[in-house]
Every structure is written in structure tokens, then in C-alpha cells.
Enzyme design. Structure first.
Site, short mmCIF file in Angstrom:
data_model
loop_
_atom_site.label_atom_id
_atom_site.label_comp_id
_atom_site.label_asym_id
_atom_site.label_seq_id
_atom_site.Cartn_x
_atom_site.Cartn_y
_atom_site.Cartn_z
N ASP A 476 0.83 -1.21 0.00
CA ASP A 476 0.00 0.00 0.00
C ASP A 476 0.86 1.26 0.00
OD1 ASP A 476 -2.33 1.49 0.10
OD2 ASP A 476 -3.13 0.55 1.90
N ASP A 545 -10.84 1.84 -3.46
CA ASP A 545 -11.38 1.64 -2.11
C ASP A 545 -12.91 1.65 -2.14
OD1 ASP A 545 -9.13 1.25 -0.67
OD2 ASP A 545 -8.94 3.32 0.03
C1 DGJ Z 1 -5.86 2.03 1.75
C2 DGJ Z 1 -6.27 0.79 1.03
O1 DGJ Z 1 -6.76 1.11 -0.23
C3 DGJ Z 1 -7.31 0.04 1.85
O2 DGJ Z 1 -7.73 -1.09 1.14
C4 DGJ Z 1 -6.70 -0.34 3.16
O3 DGJ Z 1 -5.66 -1.25 2.97
C5 DGJ Z 1 -6.20 0.90 3.87
N1 DGJ Z 1 -5.32 1.67 3.03
C6 DGJ Z 1 -5.49 0.55 5.14
O4 DGJ Z 1 -4.94 1.65 5.73
#
Ligand code: DGJ
Length: 728
Positions: A476, A545
Site C-alpha cells: 500500500d 477503495d
Molecule cells: C488504503 C487501502 O486502499 C485500503 O484497502 C486499506 O488497505 C487501507 N489503506 C489501510 O490503511
């Protein structure tokens, strides 16, 4: 595939599908003469020149007919009489910045030379050839090498640029684009993929207009706001017909992609590292290599372009053991628990998942340091024993014992101010000297241009992976760069963003080469860093997301314009949806998610027995069909962007014996009537049966008459899945 006609001073880069031609004008200037559908011998005509030109005439050319301001060029220069956007800009040690490069030489080589330290497409088993056109400036003794590679079976070329300093002085590169293409027309429309967090990659199309249209990133990396892609299409082009040109950058850093329509209605397309924060000192004897850009042409509309790109990236860009391997169905605990989990809760989720046929359990953010929210601990990659008292190894072991894979979340380019790592190494962050960096999620970016930072990260992850068996990593990245700069004294701030990206590539290369059997998935606040640079190292990306099925129709439709389905993470989540508050049917959530890499992201224990049985059935179906979905031919049929309240697409295998059709209705209409949808890409002469019925169709019938959907979709958020199979 690449020829040079000395009499005509003309290069033809052609593979029977596309042609790209360059002509050397006045023995000095590399002019662009064509890119598009294949032409016999690259065409026979020469560039037209007027008798008189209003632009300045280069000193080496006699007569007033010839001006760089009107010449379509391969790599237009700076302050030399071409008043359009330049492809490069160099500052010399005496403070001057006017350059006078001219064509000197060329080389045609078999294969595709490797770009050191950069992600890149590979020739693989395919025949490839590369043309290198060299430009030179006498005064500075700098050389610009333009690289063009063509692939035998794809309507695709790649381009990159190398600047070689054979002079005695240091120069500063202020701009060095990877690609510049001039066309004689502006009767084209521009397609781009803008977005934002949770609204990634909408398809936006508009006519070209006089002046410069630019999309870029000034955020340190690529971002949700723009994809480093430009499509130029004939105004008549649609999903299935018409000329489409695509330009796509293989880079994860700050980029610029722009189109300029000049005073003669000619068009210049450029793509490269964004000059905004870039300034590179090139010493005598050094060279600078730009990232590469992909060029694609299709005369079969947008689907034609997308299918060409999907197949090209899948076979020539994506690597690791998962290149052609079916992707596991996973459960990610993020939307199920956020930061609030214990080992018991995770094992319970894993147990439920196993019963339903899910194959991999992914532990998301919050397992390390003392991270109960997003304000701390990035950099301290040691397990939080309050949440996991038996350690990560024990959790992984228990999940493996259940017969599932274990996946883990990391955000290794970041450091929280509240972390042990920051206390120890406050100088490891990216920031301008003497300025306080802006905060985002209370975290700063690590300076990957520093070898000691990269070594620390690689060895920390290495240690973790040696201690804990991990099958999947979600990598991430959750903030953008501000106050661009470096605390390093080895180089200037203008170099740091590119050096940081090169550092990231170095780290990813080491890790993904050492652990090729791990399934690496990139993520950046959802699909913020969905780019070709990362796709080279990590075969899949968390697309957004936003897990709402309706929003996802547009996100996945837009994403498919350039990225293969095998790269697109898509999860079934809870209702009401956490991002938009909408409640969609479980069926539609499945149909949308299984149009990508199916996963789940919800507390499975809250599902009713009936829902669980539906989930199980869908999982069984996906397992039986995922190879076709993940690696088959994807065709967009009805766009959610056209305001008609619906979307549709298909997946078809290479032999055209199987076709999976998905139709989505967003809102139900009263007194709705039959809808006809015409399929594409089938075999006209094959006879297909609609699975589960005795209804037969010929391929031509499915494509030219279409299938008629009865008006039975009587509720909002409904969907259909139809499977057609060829019969003997
Ligand atoms: C952003 C990601 O897109 C989410 O899926 C998740 O992993 C969060 N970060 C966690 O902080």
C-alpha cells in the site's frame, strides 16, 4: 520489421499490422511522417512543403520554405524556431539553454535493449526489432538517442530516449520526454481517464482544441487524478470501430502527458517525466535514460485498442509466477474489522471463509507497532502482540493448516512520525531542507533514493518473510509528496523524485525476484497508483477503495480501457456499502466483483444461511470459470458512462467456444420493455447453446441480431449472467 531506404532517407517500422515512418529531411532533421494502420513499404509519398514559410528557417537550410515550426518532428528541440512544446530542454554550464541538435546516425538491432533499473516491456519469445535514431549537438557534444521497438504480433511499439554527455561539461536536463509524436491533423478527440479517490478512471472524451491540454502528476507518484495515458480517436470511433491511438507511460513517478494543437491545426503528443520538479545534473561521460512509453493503434475502436493492450501487457509486461496463474479468491479483513481485530476474530473469519471456498486470508493494516488508527507505527514492522499475542507466524500457520493461503498488508515506503523508526532515523524522510513537511495521515515518505533506506526495507521484509510464511502481499501507499526535496547532499532536490522512484523499482525488483511465488498486489488508497510501472513488478492492483457495485461498474469499465482484467482486484463487501451507503443485491455485487479478481471484504459471520449458500455457489462458479475471466478476451458492450442506467460486457475464450455475458441494470424502470444487446467477438459460423436452456443461437445471430433480455429485471441493482457454449 524495420527498414531504411537510403534513396528516400526513410525509415519504416512496420509489422504488417501497424506502420511508423520517419524521414530525414535536408539530411539533418528527423521528421515524423506516419503512425497508424500498416502501409505497404511504409508508403511512398514525401512530406509536402510550402514554397514559403512564416516560421524561422534553420541556418543550415537554404531557402525560406523549410521551418522547424511547421515540420512534424520526432524529437522537437528548444529555442530553435519551433515554437510548439519542446521534447527536451537542457541548460548548459554557461547558463545558455538554446540547443541545435541534428540527425547524425541510426542503428537497427534485433531484440529490445534492456533499460537499466526501470520497469519495461520485454520481447519475450517474440521477434522484436529496435531502431535507434541518434541526434547530436556539435557545440556541447551531447547525443540524444531515440529508441523505437516493434513487436512482431502486436499493434504496439515502445519508445524511450537516452541523453549521452560526451562533452567536457556538466549540463542540467530540465526536460527529457520519452515520446513526442506529431500528426498533420487535429480532427481527433482526446480520451483520458481522470478520477479521484474512490472514483478512479472515468472515461472522459472531448474534441481537441487549439493550445495545450495537459494531464500530469506533481505528487511524487502517479495518482487517482490522472492515468498516464492519452487516447486520440477519430471523431467517429466508438467501442467497436474507428481509428484509435493510445499512448501509455511505463512509470510510477511524476509524469506529464500532453497534446498541443498548433497554429496550423497540427497535433503534437508528448509523454514523459514531469518537468515541473525535475532537474538532473548530467556530468561529462554520463547518460540519462527515460522510462519507456507504449504506443498502440487500432482500427477496431476502443475495444480493439484495449484488447491489444491487455494482451500485450499480459504477455510482455507482467511477470512473477502469477503471470498466467489463476488468482486465488481472497478475504481481506479491512472492511470487516478495520483496525479492531484479534487473532480469534481473524481465525473466525478464516474459518467462515474456508467453509465458503475462499482460498486466501489477507490481514490488512494494523497488525504491527501499536497501530490502532492510521496515525502511528509505519516503519515498525514488528507484530503488535496486544492483537496477535501468538505472533504472526502462528496466525499464518493456523491459516495454512486450514488449507488456505496467508496474505499480509505492508506500506513500506512510509514512516509514521509516531514510530521507533522515525525516532531513530528522522533524516530518512523526503523533505526539502529547512522546511517542515506537510502531514497526511501523520506519515511521511521514506527517501528511497538513499541506499541505506532501501537496504533497511529489503532486509526488514526479507526477515519478516523468512519468519512468517506469506503467500500474498498487499503493498500500500497512502500519501502524496509535498515540499519536494531531499536531506541528501549528494544531489539536488530536482533529482530526488525520480531517484526515489528508481529506488522503489530497485526495492521491488529485489523483493519480487527473490519471492516470485508470492502474489504481489499494489494499492494506493485504492487505485491511486494503478500504473504500468508497478504492474511490471506486481501482477495485480486493488482497483479502488470504493467497493459499491454500482460505482465499481464505472471504475472497472474505465480501468479496462487500458488494464487487463487479470490485474483488477474487486471485492464483494457489506451493505449498506461503507463508501456510498447503498444497498445492492448480493447477486449484483458478485457479478461485478467476479468480472475482475474476485475477493471478499466483509464480516462473513453476519451473512444469513441463505446468503452463505449463494456465496458458496458463486465461488464454485467463479473457480470453474476464472481462467476465462482472468485471461480471456474482455469486450465492453454497454457503457455505464452513457447515462443509460446499464452496463454490459463479455469474456470470450481464444477458440470462441465460450462466452460469458454480464448485464447490469442500475435502477429499475416502470413498464420497462425488452432490451437487445449485440454480442461481439464470436465465431459467426458456430452454434452456441445458452447454458441451462435448450436455446440455440448461431454466432452471427448473437452478434448481428443480438440477444433479447426480457423485462424481468424488476428491482434496482439487478444483473444477469448468461453463458454461451459452442456445440458440435
Ligand atoms: C488504503 C487501502 O486502499 C485500503 O484497502 C486499506 O488497505 C487501507 N489503506 C489501510 O490503511
Amino acid at each position: 520489421m524495420i527498414t531504411y531506404n537510403d534513396a528516400q532517407k526513410k525509415f519504416h517500422i512496420g509489422n504488417g499490422i501497424i506502420s511508423y515512418t520517419i524521414s530525414i529531411q535536408e539530411e539533418l532533421f528527423a521528421a515524423h511522417t506516419y503512425f497508424g494502420r500498416y502501409l505497404t513499404d511504409g508508403g511512398d509519398s514525401t512530406l509536402p512543403f510550402p514554397e514559403w514559410s512564416t516560421g524561422p528557417n534553420p541556418s543550415q537550410v537554404k531557402g525560406r520554405h523549410f521551418s522547424l515550426n511547421t515540420l512534424p518532428q520526432e524529437y522537437p528541440g528548444h529555442a530553435n524556431g519551433d515554437y510548439r512544446e519542446s521534447a527536451f530542454s537542457i541548460e548548459y554550464s554557461d547558463g545558455s539553454f538554446a540547443s541545435q541538435f541534428t540527425y547524425v546516425d541510426y542503428e537497427i538491432i534485433q531484440g529490445k535493449p534492456e533499460l537499466d533499473g526501470l520497469p519495461q516491456t520485454r520481447g519475450g519469445n517474440e521477434n522484436t526489432e529496435t531502431l535507434i535514431v541518434t541526434l547530436h549537438e556539435e557545440r556541447s557534444n551531447l547525443f540524444i538517442e531515440l529508441y523505437y521497438t516493434i513487436f512482431e504480433t502486436h499493434p504496439v511499439m515502445t519508445r524511450s530516449t537516452r541523453l549521452v554527455n560526451k562533452g567536457s561539461e556538466q549540463v542540467s536536463i530540465n526536460k527529457l520526454m520519452s515520446l513526442s509524436v506529431d500528426t498533420l491533423t487535429s480532427e481527433l478527440e482526446l480520451i483520458q481517464l481522470p478520477g479521484s479517490w474512490a472514483r478512479e478512471r472515468s472515461i472522459v472524451r472531448h474534441p481537441l482544441h487549439r493550445g495545450v491540454t495537459k494531464i500530469d502528476s506533481k505528487r511524487g507518484t502517479t495518482h487517482h487524478s490522472y492515468q498516464p495515458f492519452l487516447g486520440l480517436v477519430s471523431p467517429q470511433a466508438d467501442e467497436h470501430s474507428g481509428d484509435v491511438y493510445g499512448f501509455h507511460f511505463v512509470y510510477s513517478g511524476e509524469f506529464a502527458a500532453q497534446v498541443e494543437v498548433d497554429e496550423y491545426d497540427q497535433t503534437r503528443i508528448q509523454m514523459g517525466i514531469n518537468p515541473e520538479h525535475f532537474k538532473w545534473q548530467l556530468n561529462s561521460g554520463e547518460e540519462f535514460q527515460t522510462p519507456e512509453a507504449v504506443m498502440v493503434f487500432s482500427s477496431e475502436g476502443l475495444n480493439g485498442m484495449s484488447q491489444a493492450l491487455h494482451s500485450f501487457y499480459q504477455s510482455h509486461l507482467v511477470r512473477t509466477d502469477y503471470q498466467w496463474k489463476e488468482r486465488p479468491i481472497l478475504i481481506n479483513n479491512w472492511e470487516a474489522t478495520y483496525f479492531d481485530f484479534t487473532e480469534d476474530k481473524l481465525l473466525e473469519l478464516a474459518y467462515e471463509a474456508k467453509q465458503l471456498g475462499i482460498e486466501c486470508v489477507v490481514l490488512d493494516d494494523g497488525w504491527f507497532g501499536h497501530r490502532d488508527d492510521d496515525t502511528s507505527s509505519l516503519g515498525d514492522w514488528q507484530v503488535d502482540s496486544r492483537k496477535l499475542p501468538n505472533g504472526l507466524g502462528s496466525l499464518s500457520e493456523k491459516i495454512h493448516e486450514m488449507g488456505m493461503l496467508f496474505g499480509l498488508w505492508l506500506e513500506p515506503e512510509m514512516i509514521s512520525v509516531d514510530s521507533e523508526l522515525y525516532n531513530k532515523h528522522p533524516d530518512w524522510v523526503l523533505k526539502a531542507k529547512g522546511r517542515d513537511p506537510s502531514r497526511a495521515r501523520e506519515q511521511l515518505m521514506l527517501d528511497y533514493s538513499k541506499p541505506e533506506v532501501r537496504d533497511y526495507i529489503v532486509s526488514t521484509i526479507d526477515k519478516l518473510l523468512n519468519e512468517v510464511p506469506v503467500d500474498y502481499i498487499k503493498w500500500d501507499y497512502n500519501r502524496n509528496m509535498t515540499e519536494h526535496g531531499t536531506l541528501s547532499t549528494d544531489y539536488m532536490d530536482g533529482e530526488v523524485m525520480h531517484r526515489n522512484i528508481l529506488g522503489l523499482y530497485d526495492v521491488l525488483d529485489k523483493l519480487t525476484t527473490s519471492y516470485p511465488s508470492i502474489l504481489w498486489e499494489s494499492c494506493s488508497g485504492g487505485g491511486g497508483r494503478y500504473d504500468l510501472g508497478l504492474l511490471y513488478y506486481m501482477p495485480q492492483t486493488w482497483a479502488s477503495d470504493n467497493t459499491d457495485a454500482v460505482s465499481r461498474l464505472s471504475i472497472q469499465y474505465g480501468t479496462s480501457l487500458v488494464f487487463p482484467v487479470s490485474s483488477m482486484g474487486a471485492h464483494v463487501s457489506d451493505v449498506p456499502n461503507h463508501q456510498v451507503g447503498r444497498s445492492t443485491s448480493l447477486k449484483m455485487r458478485h457479478h461485478v466483483s467476479m468480472s475482475g479478481l474476485l475477493g471478499y471484504e466483509l464480516d462473513l459471520s453476519t451473512l444469513s444461511a441463505e446468503e452463505k449458500s449463494e456465496v458458496k455457489k458463486e465461488i464454485d462458479w467463479y473457480k470453474a470459470n476464472r481462467s476465462l475471466i482472468q485471461f480471456g478476451e474482455f469486450t465492453r458492450l454497454l457503457s455505464p458512462f452513457n447515462g443509460k442506467n446499464e452496463a454490459a460486457w463479455t469474456f470470450t475464450n481464444k477458440e470462441k467456444t465460450q462466452c460469458i455475458f454480464f448485464y447490469f441494470q442500475i435502477l429499475a424502470e416502470a413498464n420497462d420493455w425488452f432490451k437487445t444487446v449485440k454480442l461481439k467477438g464470436l465465431d459467426e459460423n458456430k452454434r452456441y447453446v445458452l447454458e441451462g436452456t435448450e436455446q440455440y443461437y448461431f454466432g452471427d445471430e448473437l452478434m448481428y441480431k443480438g440477444i433479447v433480455l426480457d423485462p424481468m429485471l424488476k428491482s434496482d441493482f439487478s444483473s444477469r449472467r448468461l453463458v454461451f457454449k459452442a456445440v458440435k
